[in-house]
Every structure is written in C-alpha cells, then in structure tokens.
Design an enzyme around this catalytic site. Sequence first.
Site, PDB file in Angstrom:
ATOM      1  N   LYS A 127       3.759  33.726 -14.352  1.00  0.00           N
ATOM      2  CA  LYS A 127       4.975  33.607 -13.630  1.00  0.00           C
ATOM      3  C   LYS A 127       5.077  31.923 -13.232  1.00  0.00           C
ATOM      4  O   LYS A 127       3.951  31.454 -12.995  1.00  0.00           O
ATOM      5  CB  LYS A 127       4.966  34.442 -12.408  1.00  0.00           C
ATOM      6  CG  LYS A 127       6.118  34.147 -11.396  1.00  0.00           C
ATOM      7  CD  LYS A 127       5.987  35.349 -10.253  1.00  0.00           C
ATOM      8  CE  LYS A 127       7.288  35.298  -9.407  1.00  0.00           C
ATOM      9  NZ  LYS A 127       7.149  35.975  -8.112  1.00  0.00           N
ATOM     10  N   SER A 207      11.212  38.867  -7.625  1.00  0.00           N
ATOM     11  CA  SER A 207      11.172  37.456  -8.146  1.00  0.00           C
ATOM     12  C   SER A 207      10.062  37.525  -9.213  1.00  0.00           C
ATOM     13  O   SER A 207      10.318  36.423 -10.279  1.00  0.00           O
ATOM     14  CB  SER A 207      10.232  36.617  -7.004  1.00  0.00           C
ATOM     15  OG  SER A 207       9.033  37.277  -6.745  1.00  0.00           O
ATOM     16  N   SER A 231       7.849  42.209  -5.013  1.00  0.00           N
ATOM     17  CA  SER A 231       8.168  41.329  -5.962  1.00  0.00           C
ATOM     18  C   SER A 231       7.274  41.481  -7.261  1.00  0.00           C
ATOM     19  O   SER A 231       7.469  40.835  -8.340  1.00  0.00           O
ATOM     20  CB  SER A 231       8.047  39.982  -5.744  1.00  0.00           C
ATOM     21  OG  SER A 231       9.442  39.590  -4.979  1.00  0.00           O
TER      22      SER A 231
END
Length: 540
Positions: A127, A207, A231
Amino acid sequence: MKNRSLAALTAALVVTPLLAAGAPGQRAAAAEPGTGGSLPPADAPLVHGVDLDTVTIPELQARMKRGSLTSSALTRAYLRRIQAIDPKLNAVLRTSPTALREAAASDARHRHGKGRGPLDGIPVLLKDNVNTRDMPTTAGSLALAGSPPETDAVLVGKVRAAGAVILGKANMSEWANFRAAKPTSGWSAVGGQTNNPYVLDRNPCGSSSGSAAALAASLAQVAIGTETDGSIVCPAGMNGVVGHKPSLGLVSQSGVVPISAEQDTAGPMARNVIDTALTLSVLSGRDTVRAGSTVGLTDAATRPGGLRGKRIGLWRLPSLGTEVDALMTRTAARLRAAGARVVEVTPPYQERLAELEFPALLSEFHRDIDAYLATRDGPRDLAELIEFNRTHPAERTCFAGQELFEQALDAPGTTDPRYRAMRAELTELSRRSIDETMAAHDLDAVASPANPPAWTTDCARGDNDVIPSSTPAAVAGYPSLSVPAGTVDELPVGLLLMAGDHQDAELLSLGAAVEDRLDAWRAPRYLPTSPHSTSRPEGR
C-alpha cells in the site's frame, strides 16, 4: 494438540501445503511445461501450469524448490497481468524497477538450497502509505509526491530480508480516508479512482482499496494493507479476498503514514488464508506472539471436522440490508452443518464507541501526522498540509473537502484530560464488548458481515460505508479477519471474524476452516455495471 509459536506453525506450512491430499500443486489447472518456452497471454491466469487465481504460497515454494517454476517467471507473469488488466482497475500505482532483479536473486538462492522461508521469491504489493526508499510513498497525496523517504518502513525491511519480490505500490484512498467528511474510497489525487473488479462502476471500499482490488484480479500473490478501523477488512470483503487486521503492536508501524498510534496497524491480504498467515509470520517476526498462545493452522484447514465443536457468535447487523442478512443465515447454516455451534449475539457498548472514536482519532491524527511529516520533504505539519490542499486544484478533482484535517487542527491535544478520558473509555469498552460477549457464550470468535454489497462510486455523493462490524476489534487492538462468504448480485460479501487479544493464530486457524467450508471465492468478471436492477443475494 501441542501449542506452537506462529513462526513455527507457519514454517511448517511451506512443507505441508494447504491441500486435503497434501500434494504440491494439486490445484494447478494444467501439467507443468517446465521453465522454458513462452509465457501465456498477459491476461491469462496460467503460468507454467500454475493457476494464479488459486495457487497458494506453499504450492509455489514446492515448485520453485524442485525447479519447475522460477520467481523470475512468476514475477514476469504478474507484471504482464498488471500491464494488461490494471487499466480497467487503476489499482497499481507503480511497479518496482528492481522487481526482476529481486526475483533473479531469489532464483539463485533456490538453486543453491538457501531459500529464506515462505516469502522468498513471492511477489508482494505494498500500500502506498508504507515507506519505501526506492519508490515514492505518497499516501495518495501530491504533497508527498516528491522524493521517496530516506529509509524503508520496518515491515518493508522484514519483507526484503525474507526474500520477497516487492512488485510495486498499490493505490489507496488518499490519506487513508481521513481527510474529507464525505470521501470516495479508492480515490487519490496521485492515482485516481480504483474500481471494484467484480463490477467496475462499484466501489472497492476502505483505504486499502488498491491492495484488495489488485489481489482480486490476481495482480500479485499477496499485498500489505493498513487499517485504523475497517480499511483492511472492508476492502477484503468487498473485493472477495482475505484480509487480516493483526493485534495492535504485532506489526511495526514505524515508517507507515499514520492516523492513530492507538489503532493503526499494517496487515496481510491475500486470496486465501494460508498466504495471509504466512505473510503475517514474516511481518510480525519470531518473538512477537506470546508463547503458548497459538494452534496449528494446517490441522484446522485440512482435517475433516475442523469446525466441529467450535463456537461462533453471529452478530447479524441487519442495517447492512436484507440480502446480506439472508447470506449470513445461509453462512450460519453451512457452519452448523460442519459441526460448529453458531449462536446469535449483540456485542454491547457500540453506541458509546461510535460517539467517542472519531473525536479521539482527531487528536491522535494531529499528533502523529505532524511527527511523520517532519521526516519527509513537503509540508512539515498539518497546518502546512491544509494550505497545500487549498492551493493545489488537483487535490480537489473528486471531492474538495478537508474537514477532518481542519477539525484535527483544532482538536484537544493528546495531553488534554478530555482526550485521555475518551481514549481510556474507548479502550475499556471496546475490549469489554468482545471479551464479555465471548465469555458469556464461551465463543471461539465473534462473526459478522464485513461489508454490504459495493455501492456505486460517486464523487459527488461520497461513500455509503457506515459499517460498524470492524469497530470493536479496531478500537480494542484485537485481531480481525475477513474471509469470502458469498455474493449479492455479483458483488462479494465477507464474513468478519473477531477474537481476543493476540489470538491471531487461533483466529487464522478458525478462518482457514471457515474458508474451506464456505468455498466462496470466485474470480471477478470485470462487468462494466451490475446486470441486476435489484439486489438479490446469491452467496454460497
């Protein structure tokens, strides 16, 4: 059964793949052609007889050990899939210029019998809020789009030391969805909008949206996400993959763009529980799980009756819709048929947690983002970051607001007695909500829907994501795990499992047995829009 550490049990998984018959590569769709010859078309899931959609890390390691597959071939296959498929999804921000070199180094280690463990040669996506010294780390914001960080995050160092191939960086919701009052998940000024691979006009949630969408499309073997509240587990559920939010402190947060040190954690995501567990073993290290606290993952996943005698509390959450509730009913029936005891529960204190969490996060975000920005080029604190967004129109192309930033700037400091009282009450009530529920019903885990069917992505409206199931474990710092439960009109829904403090291995063991029983994973079809005018549950 003798208790073992997480590191020991996951090391055993490399030797004993997660298969009923125990034979490496059994789930691959074709015979191995060897390492020579051309690769299949870029959008095909097969490489050297391996079905990328379904293969597990132990199967890949067995093939690399005997020389019928190389990390270089596997990495090239994933890079080709990214090139061919990601234009539909916008899930991968960038690929690493060193990925093929890392794969070649892994191949050399395998040839000499010096593999570094389960992740050696395995392509991993990170990420884009996880610091990497050789690639930008932006948290989706143009404010951090300049020079890369000077050093890797601690977890990246562990992934590199384990011999993994860092494939690239995944798109994410800008600032992990902690900027605007009405954000659109999966959108960032750096990467644009990530789409749900099952139905492209639907949202990927949360997210860690790019990490989950990329895994659903088989653009990497595993990915690293992060969670403050939902998330990891919501994107995993909404994209039909597995996501584990570890116990707080199990994975280092050093070098990860923060929201709150009291709740933030990175965690592993994959298409199956076994790969998730193996990745956690690398992220957490050898000495981070309490001695005597773990059980064997392979036993629950491969032994008939792995759910027999397990007690699971079902928290229905009918607010997520009748279709999801019907899917939970069918899920409970399947678990009962496998020998589990499923009882209905409602964890207490949820309204109070909802009242307190957001104000506490505002104070923590101001403290923690100021500390992080001081380590990077660009805005040096939250006030400068707010001004950057005001003066850069590209930061407002989907939604203009930064109300959360502005509220955080004015929030009480973390030395303020009002804040301290909030966080203390949050910690106590969130832990009690799980501990008391599990004790009252003698449960192995609490289960709930991880997500509703994905909503249509709409910058003007923002998200439709009031999903309370993730909050108790997120605020308590306890582990949670989302596994695929089924679909509602092509749209995946996950089953979220929660357990007590540092019961990560027990939870993964249970999750492997649940995954095996539900058998709910299906490859996406990349539909442009839903073919159904109304939602109808179709989960298995």
